[in-house]
Design a protein around this motif. Structure first.
Motif, mmCIF file in Angstrom:
data_model
loop_
_atom_site.group_PDB
_atom_site.id
_atom_site.type_symbol
_atom_site.label_atom_id
_atom_site.label_comp_id
_atom_site.label_asym_id
_atom_site.label_seq_id
_atom_site.Cartn_x
_atom_site.Cartn_y
_atom_site.Cartn_z
ATOM 1 N N VAL A 151 42.113 40.632 34.249
ATOM 2 C CA VAL A 151 40.717 40.268 33.965
ATOM 3 C C VAL A 151 40.652 39.476 32.672
ATOM 4 O O VAL A 151 40.045 38.393 32.611
ATOM 5 C CB VAL A 151 39.839 41.523 33.890
ATOM 6 C CG1 VAL A 151 38.391 41.148 33.575
ATOM 7 C CG2 VAL A 151 39.898 42.298 35.211
ATOM 8 N N LEU A 152 41.255 39.992 31.613
ATOM 9 C CA LEU A 152 41.378 39.254 30.353
ATOM 10 C C LEU A 152 42.792 38.698 30.260
ATOM 11 O O LEU A 152 43.759 39.461 30.205
ATOM 12 C CB LEU A 152 41.099 40.180 29.157
ATOM 13 C CG LEU A 152 39.637 40.571 28.909
ATOM 14 C CD1 LEU A 152 39.535 41.412 27.652
ATOM 15 C CD2 LEU A 152 38.766 39.333 28.783
ATOM 16 N N ARG A 153 42.909 37.421 30.249
ATOM 17 C CA ARG A 153 44.240 36.801 30.252
ATOM 18 C C ARG A 153 44.771 36.547 28.849
ATOM 19 O O ARG A 153 45.928 36.201 28.675
ATOM 20 C CB ARG A 153 44.194 35.508 31.057
ATOM 21 C CG ARG A 153 43.690 35.725 32.479
ATOM 22 C CD ARG A 153 43.696 34.475 33.309
ATOM 23 N NE ARG A 153 45.055 34.031 33.623
ATOM 24 C CZ ARG A 153 45.324 33.002 34.424
ATOM 25 N NH1 ARG A 153 44.333 32.318 34.971
ATOM 26 N NH2 ARG A 153 46.560 32.654 34.667
ATOM 27 N N VAL A 154 43.912 36.700 27.842
ATOM 28 C CA VAL A 154 44.344 36.543 26.446
ATOM 29 C C VAL A 154 44.565 37.933 25.866
ATOM 30 O O VAL A 154 43.601 38.689 25.672
ATOM 31 C CB VAL A 154 43.300 35.776 25.620
ATOM 32 C CG1 VAL A 154 43.774 35.625 24.177
ATOM 33 C CG2 VAL A 154 43.017 34.424 26.247
ATOM 34 N N PRO A 155 45.830 38.341 25.592
ATOM 35 C CA PRO A 155 46.102 39.726 25.165
ATOM 36 C C PRO A 155 45.342 40.144 23.917
ATOM 37 O O PRO A 155 44.934 41.301 23.792
ATOM 38 C CB PRO A 155 47.615 39.712 24.923
ATOM 39 C CG PRO A 155 48.138 38.583 25.767
ATOM 40 C CD PRO A 155 47.061 37.545 25.757
ATOM 41 N N GLY A 156 45.127 39.228 22.989
ATOM 42 C CA GLY A 156 44.487 39.586 21.733
ATOM 43 C C GLY A 156 43.046 40.039 21.877
ATOM 44 O O GLY A 156 42.512 40.708 20.988
ATOM 45 N N ALA A 210 35.677 48.412 39.374
ATOM 46 C CA ALA A 210 36.477 47.677 38.391
ATOM 47 C C ALA A 210 37.931 47.556 38.841
ATOM 48 O O ALA A 210 38.549 46.492 38.719
ATOM 49 C CB ALA A 210 36.400 48.376 37.036
ATOM 50 N N THR A 211 38.476 48.640 39.384
ATOM 51 C CA THR A 211 39.867 48.614 39.834
ATOM 52 C C THR A 211 40.051 47.685 41.026
ATOM 53 O O THR A 211 41.027 46.929 41.100
ATOM 54 C CB THR A 211 40.328 50.035 40.204
ATOM 55 O OG1 THR A 211 40.176 50.887 39.069
ATOM 56 C CG2 THR A 211 41.786 50.040 40.631
ATOM 57 N N ALA A 212 39.111 47.720 41.965
ATOM 58 C CA ALA A 212 39.197 46.831 43.123
ATOM 59 C C ALA A 212 39.140 45.367 42.694
ATOM 60 O O ALA A 212 39.918 44.525 43.197
ATOM 61 C CB ALA A 212 38.076 47.145 44.111
ATOM 62 N N ALA A 213 38.259 45.058 41.747
ATOM 63 C CA ALA A 213 38.157 43.675 41.270
ATOM 64 C C ALA A 213 39.440 43.258 40.558
ATOM 65 O O ALA A 213 39.941 42.129 40.751
ATOM 66 C CB ALA A 213 36.958 43.545 40.337
ATOM 67 N N ALA A 214 39.999 44.151 39.738
ATOM 68 C CA ALA A 214 41.231 43.823 39.012
ATOM 69 C C ALA A 214 42.398 43.641 39.966
ATOM 70 O O ALA A 214 43.233 42.728 39.778
ATOM 71 C CB ALA A 214 41.537 44.909 37.984
ATOM 72 N N CYS A 215 42.507 44.490 40.973
ATOM 73 C CA CYS A 215 43.604 44.343 41.945
ATOM 74 C C CYS A 215 43.479 43.049 42.732
ATOM 75 O O CYS A 215 44.477 42.397 43.034
ATOM 76 C CB CYS A 215 43.609 45.553 42.886
ATOM 77 S SG CYS A 215 44.126 47.093 42.107
ATOM 78 N N ALA A 216 42.242 42.670 43.071
ATOM 79 C CA ALA A 216 42.035 41.405 43.769
ATOM 80 C C ALA A 216 42.434 40.221 42.888
ATOM 81 O O ALA A 216 43.077 39.269 43.355
ATOM 82 C CB ALA A 216 40.573 41.279 44.205
ATOM 83 N N LEU A 217 42.069 40.289 41.600
ATOM 84 C CA LEU A 217 42.465 39.233 40.673
ATOM 85 C C LEU A 217 43.972 39.191 40.486
ATOM 86 O O LEU A 217 44.571 38.108 40.376
ATOM 87 C CB LEU A 217 41.775 39.440 39.332
ATOM 88 C CG LEU A 217 40.329 38.960 39.212
ATOM 89 C CD1 LEU A 217 39.765 39.338 37.857
ATOM 90 C CD2 LEU A 217 40.250 37.453 39.420
ATOM 91 N N ALA A 218 44.607 40.354 40.446
ATOM 92 C CA ALA A 218 46.066 40.394 40.312
ATOM 93 C C ALA A 218 46.733 39.709 41.485
ATOM 94 O O ALA A 218 47.739 38.995 41.315
ATOM 95 C CB ALA A 218 46.531 41.848 40.212
ATOM 96 N N SER A 219 46.201 39.893 42.687
ATOM 97 C CA SER A 219 46.752 39.235 43.860
ATOM 98 C C SER A 219 46.580 37.712 43.792
ATOM 99 O O SER A 219 47.449 36.968 44.235
ATOM 100 C CB SER A 219 46.078 39.770 45.126
ATOM 101 O OG SER A 219 46.310 41.158 45.270
ATOM 102 N N ARG A 220 45.459 37.272 43.222
ATOM 103 C CA ARG A 220 45.192 35.836 43.154
ATOM 104 C C ARG A 220 45.976 35.149 42.041
ATOM 105 O O ARG A 220 46.376 33.992 42.176
ATOM 106 C CB ARG A 220 43.700 35.595 42.926
ATOM 107 C CG ARG A 220 42.815 35.965 44.109
ATOM 108 C CD ARG A 220 41.355 35.758 43.792
ATOM 109 N NE ARG A 220 41.098 34.392 43.368
ATOM 110 C CZ ARG A 220 39.912 33.941 42.927
ATOM 111 N NH1 ARG A 220 38.898 34.807 42.852
ATOM 112 N NH2 ARG A 220 39.747 32.694 42.575
ATOM 113 N N ARG A 221 46.209 35.882 40.921
ATOM 114 C CA ARG A 221 46.809 35.241 39.759
ATOM 115 C C ARG A 221 48.300 35.460 39.624
ATOM 116 O O ARG A 221 48.912 34.989 38.679
ATOM 117 C CB ARG A 221 46.099 35.745 38.497
ATOM 118 C CG ARG A 221 44.656 35.288 38.418
ATOM 119 C CD ARG A 221 43.954 35.788 37.179
ATOM 120 N NE ARG A 221 42.603 35.216 37.089
ATOM 121 C CZ ARG A 221 41.707 35.519 36.156
ATOM 122 N NH1 ARG A 221 42.039 36.401 35.207
ATOM 123 N NH2 ARG A 221 40.523 34.960 36.142
#
Length: 222
Positions: A151-156, A210-221
């Motif tokens: 979800v957040l791609r910038v670790p900082g 939130a978990t479903a959205a994050a898992c979907a994003l993980a699959s896309r990214r």
């Protein structure tokens, strides 16, 4: 999924990154849980401490693998399943800490109201305390999932976002964690027990979304 959970649990234990959040929760309990304190207040305090710890553990579990190892895991099991395994591992670790905190309250707290005049049944109070722990755990998982990769791609940005989210959901009146804690503290004034069914259900829906959205994003990214 069982193999993924075992893998994630082994990563967590072997990395020793679980140690700082465990120390944080232990220090939180040592400061706030006093022998002979009102039991419902103590349950509320123990539950509140689970929220930031759950945020921290979620960040740890979903970022424990080096990028190359994460790619291998995602290729073998699927990015969404691999990410879900990390979140579930964090949930298990946070739940274990919450159960230990609940047990400490049962052993040390006084089963009476805040003024020590009204007796509070221990078993129903423990049930309410466990639901409050679950509510705070699920709320913390939702924040942790939304404040880290993918979800957040910038670790900082993850750490300040997680801290801000934890603070807001503890103090805002509409949040499940605040509702669960407030119910226990308010009940302690009169020696009445209110099980936070609705806050727990709301927190479960929030964490699942939130978990479903994050898992979907993980699959896309990935």
């Amino acid at each position: 999924m069982i193999a993924l959970l075992r893998y994630q649990a082994a990563l967590l234990l072997g990395s020793h990154r679980w140690l700082p959040p465990v120390i944080l929760y232990a220090a939180f309990l040592a400061i706030g849980i006093q022998s002979g304190g009102p039991i419902l207040d103590a349950f509320g305090y123990a539950a509140v401490g689970v929220l930031p710890v759950a945020v921290w553990l979620t960040r740890v579990c979903v970022t424990n693998e080096p990028p190359a190892a994460r790619s291998c895991t995602a290729t073998a099991a699927g990015p969404g399943r691999a990410h879900l395994a990390g979140v579930l591992t964090a949930a298990g670790a946070g739940l274990l800490l919450g159960l230990l905190g609940t047990a400490l309250v049962v052993l040390m707290a006084d089963p009476h109201s805040a003024d020590h005049q009204v007796a509070v049944p221990v078993l129903p109070a423990t049930g309410a305390g466990l639901f409050a722990v679950l509510t705070c755990l699920l709320t913390g998982l939702a924040i942790g999932v939304l404040c880290t990769w993918p979800v957040l791609r910038v670790p900082g940005w993850g750490i300040p976002a997680g801290l801000l989210g934890s603070l807001l959901l503890l103090v805002l009146g509409g949040s499940p964690a605040n509702a669960a804690m407030t119910g226990l503290v308010t009940g302690s004034l009169h020696g009445t027990i209110t099980v936070p069914w609705l806050p727990a259900a709301a927190a479960a829906l929030l964490a699942a979304a939130a978990t479903a959205a994050a898992c979907a994003l993980a699959s896309r990214r990935s």
